[in-house]
Design a protein around this motif. Sequence first.
Motif, short mmCIF file in Angstrom:
data_model
loop_
_atom_site.label_atom_id
_atom_site.label_comp_id
_atom_site.label_asym_id
_atom_site.label_seq_id
_atom_site.Cartn_x
_atom_site.Cartn_y
_atom_site.Cartn_z
N VAL A 35 70.22 55.37 42.13
CA VAL A 35 68.76 55.30 42.03
C VAL A 35 68.30 53.95 41.51
O VAL A 35 67.22 53.45 41.88
N ILE A 39 65.61 51.62 43.35
CA ILE A 39 64.44 51.04 42.68
C ILE A 39 64.40 49.54 42.87
O ILE A 39 63.34 48.94 43.08
N ASN A 143 64.12 60.15 49.59
CA ASN A 143 63.07 59.14 49.49
C ASN A 143 61.67 59.75 49.36
O ASN A 143 60.89 59.31 48.52
N LEU A 146 61.07 60.83 45.85
CA LEU A 146 60.82 59.67 45.00
C LEU A 146 59.42 59.11 45.24
O LEU A 146 58.79 58.56 44.32
N HIS A 147 58.92 59.25 46.46
CA HIS A 147 57.60 58.72 46.81
C HIS A 147 56.51 59.78 46.67
O HIS A 147 55.43 59.66 47.26
N LEU A 270 67.12 62.18 40.95
CA LEU A 270 65.73 62.39 41.37
C LEU A 270 64.79 62.30 40.17
O LEU A 270 63.70 61.72 40.27
N THR A 271 65.19 62.87 39.05
CA THR A 271 64.34 62.84 37.86
C THR A 271 64.07 61.41 37.40
O THR A 271 62.91 61.02 37.17
N GLY A 273 64.52 58.64 39.20
CA GLY A 273 63.86 57.91 40.26
C GLY A 273 62.38 58.23 40.37
O GLY A 273 61.55 57.34 40.61
N MET A 274 62.03 59.52 40.22
CA MET A 274 60.63 59.91 40.31
C MET A 274 59.79 59.25 39.23
O MET A 274 58.68 58.78 39.48
N SER A 277 59.69 55.28 39.95
CA SER A 277 58.91 54.95 41.15
C SER A 277 57.43 55.27 40.97
O SER A 277 56.57 54.54 41.49
N SER A 278 57.11 56.32 40.22
CA SER A 278 55.70 56.66 40.01
C SER A 278 54.98 55.53 39.26
O SER A 278 53.81 55.23 39.53
N SER A 391 56.59 68.70 40.72
CA SER A 391 57.92 68.16 41.03
C SER A 391 58.91 68.46 39.91
O SER A 391 60.05 68.85 40.17
#
Length: 414
Positions: A35, A39, A143, A146-147, A270-271, A273-274, A277-278, A391
Amino acid sequence: MSTENGSAWLAGFKADYETIFVEDWSPYLGGILLVLVIIGLMINGLFWGVFGGVKFWGDWFNNLIGLGPLLGVPQELDSFLMHRMSLMNIMLVLGSFCAALLSRQFLPRRPPKLEYIWAALGGCLLGIGAALAGGCTTGGFFNPILHASPAGWAMWAGLLMGAAIGLKLLMWTLENIEWGMVAPPPIKLPEGVLRIYPLLGLTVVVGVLLWATQWYGSGNTQLAARAVIVLAGFAIGFIMHRSRLCFARSFREPFMTAEGDMTKAVILALTIGMIISSLLFQKKIIDPYVAIPATFWIGSLLGGLIFGIGMIFAGGCASGSLWRMGEGHAKLWMTIFFFSWSGSIASALLKKFKITSIDESNVESFEMTAVGFQAYLPDMLGGWGWTYLISGSILLLWYLLVRYNESTEKFTVI
């Protein structure tokens, strides 16, 4: 005394080498490193994709055999190294190959004859599913989540159902088909070849660094951007091989063995990355819509279901198949061939029949097709509060189910 010190130093060096390059990394470490690379791509205005490159290879093949014009495949295509996702896929395979050399794990592996049929069948289902969902487990599931797109969660639900169905079907074949189940004799390489593997791996590392440096300093904007892809794709392949990170396993193992480490590693990735990315989206460093497929929710769910069944028979998803190709698995080379071919055909036909073609009459800011639209949760829900809550709740529920299943095996299907 100096001789003893020298021997101890060499022994310590060897122990460190074994720890880093031979022993498997934790999948949790692999998920975190993966991740972080993703990023890094996002900060450079890029995103990780696999299916686009695989489909591109299929487009080339269809043009080569004369099917391209009938399907409507573009006749003027980039080269394999200039197409962004094709280059990233090639580097992923090369990164895995390098890691396999350094760990002395590269070996041409031939499966039983029946598994070639499974590879072809699974590869075809992967191509159809990815064409419907607008991406594979990378571009259609990982993806988009993450988006901040519910398209990723819709494909997640389809992948779960597909993995369960696929395992049931696979077990039926194992119980009822005897032909082609005997594996051919393993290939044995000379000991001298195995001894030089680390040197070959080091040569690959140096070659990739020189290649990326040359492109980055070329003064050509396109080549400079491709240099970032060269390094990122190589790093992704290296990380996935060392940690054995595989999205297919994260969906398959809880149903098959109740083992949940790979799933929990993906949840952790995912945690992290989310959250990161946010922040990039809120600071407007990157446009979130660039990696959101116009497939929510029908295309994502149905594509995920088909893809999920396919990855069970294929033996891997898109990225998992690529890094295992670099390790020498003949079955996965077969899988990727049929994945690319069917992905090209399915994508072309779905567009030709106006199923996944973009509705040009839509004047909204998002793209729309017959199987869905570009869904972005902060725009749909009016902010990030509900986005984080929804999420985060799904990730927590997924973790709790996996953790519960590890202890009880209630959700195993075999």
